[in-house]
Enzyme design. Sequence first.
Site, PDB file in Angstrom:
ATOM      1  NE  ARG A   1      40.947  38.906  39.519  1.00 12.84           N
ATOM      2  CZ  ARG A   1      39.751  38.819  39.777  1.00 12.84           C
ATOM      3  NH1 ARG A   1      38.633  39.535  40.316  1.00 12.84           N
ATOM      4  NH2 ARG A   1      40.026  37.327  40.114  1.00 12.84           N
TER       5      ARG A   1
ATOM      6  CG  ASN B   1      39.022  38.259  36.118  1.00 12.40           C
ATOM      7  OD1 ASN B   1      39.746  38.527  35.084  1.00 12.40           O
ATOM      8  ND2 ASN B   1      38.959  37.226  36.486  1.00 12.40           N
TER       9      ASN B   1
END
Length: 752
Positions: free
Chosen positions: A19, A37
């Site tokens: 990320r 996620n």
Amino acid sequence: MENGRSIRVRGQVQGVGFRPFVWTLARRLGLRGHVLNDPEGVLIHAVGADLDGFEAALIAEAPPLARVDAVESHTLQGDFGPDFRIAASTGTGAETRVTPDAATCPACLAEIRDPKERRFGYAFANCTHCGPRFTILKALPYDREKTTMAPFVLCSDCRSDYEDPADRRFHAQPVACPECGPKLWIEPRTDLDPIAEATRHLKAGRVLAIKGLGGFHLAVDARNAEAIDLLRRRKHRPSKPFALMGALDVVCEYAAPTEQERDLLCSSAAPIVLLERIGAALPDGIAPGQVTLGWMLPYTPLHHILLDAFDGPLVMTSGNLSGEPQVIDNEEAREKLGGFADAFLMHDREIARRLDDSVERITSQGPMVLRRARGRVPGTLPLPPGFEEAPQVAAFGGQMKGAICLIKNGQALLGHHLGELDDALTYDAFLQADADYADLFDHRPEVVAVDLHPEYRATKHGQARADQDGLRLERVQHHHAHLASCLAENGWPLDGGKVAGIILDGTGLGDDGTLWGGEVLLGDYRGFERRAWLKPAPLIGGDMAAREPWRNALVRLDQAGLSDWADELFANKPLAMARMAAERGVNAPMSSSAGRLFDAVAAILGHCADGQSYEGEAAMSLEALARTSSGLRRDSLAIGVPVASMIDGALDPSEMIRHLITMRKAGAELADLAFAFHLWLARCFEGAVTTAIAKTEAKAVVLSGGCFQNALLLELMVGSLHQHDVLLHRQTPANDGGLALGQAVVAAARHI
Ligand code: ZN
Ligand code: ZN
Ligand code: FE
């Protein structure tokens, strides 16, 4: 409303800094949107000029520990917000993947060596690109509170590292520093620096117990023959090779790793790699009779600072009582290793899960996995085409080299090496691993797969689980499972057609009630036929035959009409009794095992005839011996190799045995004879495939079974099969450590 894209990234993309990587990349490209996620992996919504370039960079520039299996995108109309941000995770029951433990990354290594850094000399430094993962994990999702780092409360500096998307430690769960993280000490306790003290003990030839990542090691100075002997005596381990740890430049003093071997040594998995001995000599006691040594690089900051201070190679063997699993708990270590170790290098970060060091080698055919553990698990393999609808399966492996395999959502998870389930504590560890993996992966099997052998502990356990939970039980023949594991690793489609399997192994129960282990099978995931096999010989004394190679030598010599020679070679053995047992079939089950034939030939050539102090010793020393055979002599074929005859499927080694004895009488070098045996075996099975299986019947040849850990045999076998497509093991063990994968796919194939 704007026109942007929804981008799905699949693979090993959680817990690896994906990320923040996306965040940085998106900002660089001036995109707006968010990344998060979810149960399927990473989901990105983005709008901006260069979305194609962005997608390409997701693959090309992915962080070191990430593995991108797929990037899928479609246009999306929506409101993408004023900037790019990391959004909260969504979805419950997320299959949040945990990555394997990873060796210290270059950035962290530079930090712990830099006196200006606050983590200078700190044994527990790590970041998103490196550090402990599976060994500290207690439950999912992978958050600090669910790891053994939970008791260590982040200091303000570490917290800001953790919360800054631009920092290498953004969301690194085990982040720590000397202020707030785990601490190191030495026992017997002193106020002196633990690393300096540990180094002093090692230099003085003492045995040091070191608490590592997945368990305790016992370490001694690898240049000190007396210290090595001391360790062997204390551990009651006469000859099983010890592993070594050294910095790369140290390794290069004693070995000449190729580029591939270097890459493997330096990879984030940091396995033990078997390397040929080249260069400076080390005491023979490290690996008596072996031409290779098992080397690993330091893979935690603790190992790095210890080796920086020690400045030389260390023997690093697992800290356990003989046959038992490696010790992981401090109190247990003091109790069990107290008799072996003069001092302990301890720390207060708990080890959640025992993981041995993985063992691998590079052969002429590519990488080979001998033991799959730390750094490799819990990595998953995608199942081959055709298995998309496979039910959840739990497979329990064999009795030796226990390992569990779970199938779920088109992926196979082959668990870590557990050891020999004969040992009660290892069996406990097996039961624990079963509960543990089921929990971690939220696994609810419909099908349980076990070996045909009813007495294996793994079989009994699988049966009990199936009974208890009302699951379907599938029994899978041992060598069929070996064949299928190789197919699965190679992505062979469910309907890819039949293959010829050359399965050279120890023993496994055949479907005719005898013990197999030298087989040519024709089959696929769904079934098989046995087309050829080594002519069976009795295993005199049952399990004793595997421990004492002279027993196998005796029966093969007798079969070859060389009883006189056996009488002479094994004059001090109870031959009359053994022959009577063989003749009457009393505790002398018939077996076509190739492993036992290796034992027989080793004993005939004077290796390990009386006994093996560890499983595979005779075969390993035969390979080592054959490797010293000179190429020149080989080429002139002064050694010669007889052609194997096949009668009704049985391949008789008698001619080869007679040849070895004749040549030995004529004064041939033992090394050449050992080589000739390898060559005979390869040609014999190539011949068997060619004669027993019509070209149109098999699409490829599969090589599997424990004997294919022998790199020389593998090379010769592949050479003999040059006219065939050959499938090999590269990521999973050819030995019983890979058995559960094969069982799982065979069982799955029966339920699709
Ligand atoms: Zn790092
Ligand atoms: Zn801190
Ligand atoms: Fe096997």
